[in-house]
Design a protein around this motif. Structure first.
Motif, mmCIF file in Angstrom:
data_model
loop_
_atom_site.group_PDB
_atom_site.id
_atom_site.type_symbol
_atom_site.label_atom_id
_atom_site.label_comp_id
_atom_site.label_asym_id
_atom_site.label_seq_id
_atom_site.Cartn_x
_atom_site.Cartn_y
_atom_site.Cartn_z
ATOM 1 N N PHE A 64 3.817 1.251 -5.395
ATOM 2 C CA PHE A 64 2.528 1.005 -4.730
ATOM 3 C C PHE A 64 2.392 1.856 -3.468
ATOM 4 C CE2 PHE A 64 2.301 -3.103 -7.138
ATOM 5 C CZ PHE A 64 1.074 -2.875 -7.725
ATOM 6 N N TYR A 65 3.521 2.071 -2.775
ATOM 7 C CA TYR A 65 3.468 2.939 -1.592
ATOM 8 C C TYR A 65 3.100 4.372 -1.983
ATOM 9 C CZ TYR A 65 5.071 5.989 2.129
ATOM 10 O OH TYR A 65 5.134 6.977 3.083
ATOM 11 N N LEU A 66 3.694 4.866 -3.054
ATOM 12 C CA LEU A 66 3.422 6.242 -3.487
ATOM 13 C C LEU A 66 1.961 6.433 -3.897
ATOM 14 C CD1 LEU A 66 6.653 7.062 -5.546
ATOM 15 C CD2 LEU A 66 6.056 7.844 -3.246
ATOM 16 N N VAL A 94 1.691 10.830 10.502
ATOM 17 C CA VAL A 94 2.619 9.716 10.289
ATOM 18 C C VAL A 94 1.950 8.371 10.553
ATOM 19 C CG1 VAL A 94 4.765 8.651 11.044
ATOM 20 C CG2 VAL A 94 4.627 11.121 10.813
ATOM 21 N N ILE A 95 1.377 8.197 11.730
ATOM 22 C CA ILE A 95 0.793 6.899 12.107
ATOM 23 C C ILE A 95 -0.693 7.087 12.417
ATOM 24 C CG2 ILE A 95 0.914 4.933 13.684
ATOM 25 C CD1 ILE A 95 3.836 5.569 14.155
ATOM 26 N N ILE A 147 5.975 1.843 7.937
ATOM 27 C CA ILE A 147 7.181 2.594 8.279
ATOM 28 C C ILE A 147 8.352 1.646 8.552
ATOM 29 C CG2 ILE A 147 8.240 4.075 10.034
ATOM 30 C CD1 ILE A 147 5.506 5.451 10.312
ATOM 31 N N ILE A 148 8.103 0.573 9.302
ATOM 32 C CA ILE A 148 9.165 -0.393 9.605
ATOM 33 C C ILE A 148 9.724 -1.003 8.324
ATOM 34 C CG2 ILE A 148 9.651 -2.637 10.663
ATOM 35 C CD1 ILE A 148 7.676 -1.888 12.872
ATOM 36 N N VAL A 149 8.828 -1.382 7.411
ATOM 37 C CA VAL A 149 9.259 -1.997 6.150
ATOM 38 C C VAL A 149 10.063 -1.003 5.314
ATOM 39 C CG1 VAL A 149 8.416 -2.979 3.986
ATOM 40 C CG2 VAL A 149 7.368 -3.665 6.122
#
Length: 274
Positions: A221-223, A121-122, A131-133
């Protein structure tokens, strides 16, 4: 000097199942990334390291990650504005709040447990910001569909809050009752249709599309930088190939039917002319 690699690993986790897993690994060389990938896979699935296949490739996600956060932040900023319809006095509010963040955390946690795995995850401060966004963006989406409706059945008024329907849907999904969960999901969107219509009027023809398009590009873009997507590329390719073949078959059938129809009409016209 350490570089990031995306390492695709494969191995037989049991007698009948061959598993593929993708990791983002910081290493000083291609060979080190390959060995680290084998080591992580063997420890995660309890198999011999020698039985693991590993294929690293250089991985640069900073630019696309920044673009992802940038586009998502545009939508998040717009979600914190109180929107008013031309003929309304009460604002339409979709800003993240406790309830929507709570649901977003449940959804993201389900994604982590089912696909991403906790240890992936991090991996850096950038992942933490991402993750926050994501949570803030999806909280805005959730607030769009949260709705309270009163319906009358046999003269009795019932209040339905879509927040509780969403929680019920998530519980059904976690319990494996996917059909009931899907029906609940459809019911939620039927309840939210009025909200979506009002928000569309309030945001107008410019900022409304900006909100949706920015969110869309942020997610895309995240994907492109999400390692778990690489695990499912063969599955997506097979689905795409299946549908492409089906469309080609349908198109060929349409051409054949059109030729038969054209020939039939041509013969009838010739007969009439005679």
């Amino acid at each position: 000097m350490y570089k990031e690699y995306i390492v695709q690993t494969r191995g037989d986790v049991n007698e009948i199942k061959r598993h593929q897993q993708t990791y983002v690994i910081s290493a000083s060389s291609y060979e080190e990334a390959m060995e680290m990938g084998r080591q992580i896979f063997s420890e995660e699935f309890s198999i011999e390291k020698s039985e693991v296949e590993s294929s690293p490739q250089p991985y640069s996600r900073k630019f696309r990650g920044i673009l992802s956060i940038f586009f998502m932040m545009i939508s998040i900023f717009l979600s914190y504005i109180n929107w008013y319809t031309p003929d309304g006095f009460d604002p339409v509010v979709i800003a993240p709040d406790f309830r929507s963040i709570f649901i977003a955390i449940i959804l993201y946690s389900a994604f982590v447990v089912r696909f991403k795995k906790l240890q992936n995850v991090i991996a850096s401060f950038f992942d933490f910001c991402q993750i926050i966004v994501i949570l803030l963006l999806f909280s805005g989406f959730i607030n769009i569909i949260l709705e309270y409706k009163e319906i009358t059945v046999f003269g009795i008024d019932f209040g339905i809050d879509s927040y509780y329907v969403i929680i019920f849907m998530l519980l059904l999904s976690w319990l494996g009752m996917k059909s009931l969960s899907a029906l609940s999901f459809i019911f939620i969107f039927l309840l939210a249709s009025n909200n979506i219509f009002i928000l569309s009027k309030a945001m107008g023809n410019i900022l409304g599309p900006v909100y949706l398009i920015s969110a869309f590009f942020g997610i895309i873009f995240y994907l492109t930088i999400e390692p778990i997507i690489f695990n499912y590329l063969p599955f997506y390719k097979s689905i795409f190939k299946h549908h492409r073949n089906k469309m080609e078959h349908n198109f060929d059938s349409l051409q054949s039917d059109a030729k038969v129809l054209t020939n039939s009409l041509t013969k009838k016209l010739r007969r009439k002319n005679k």
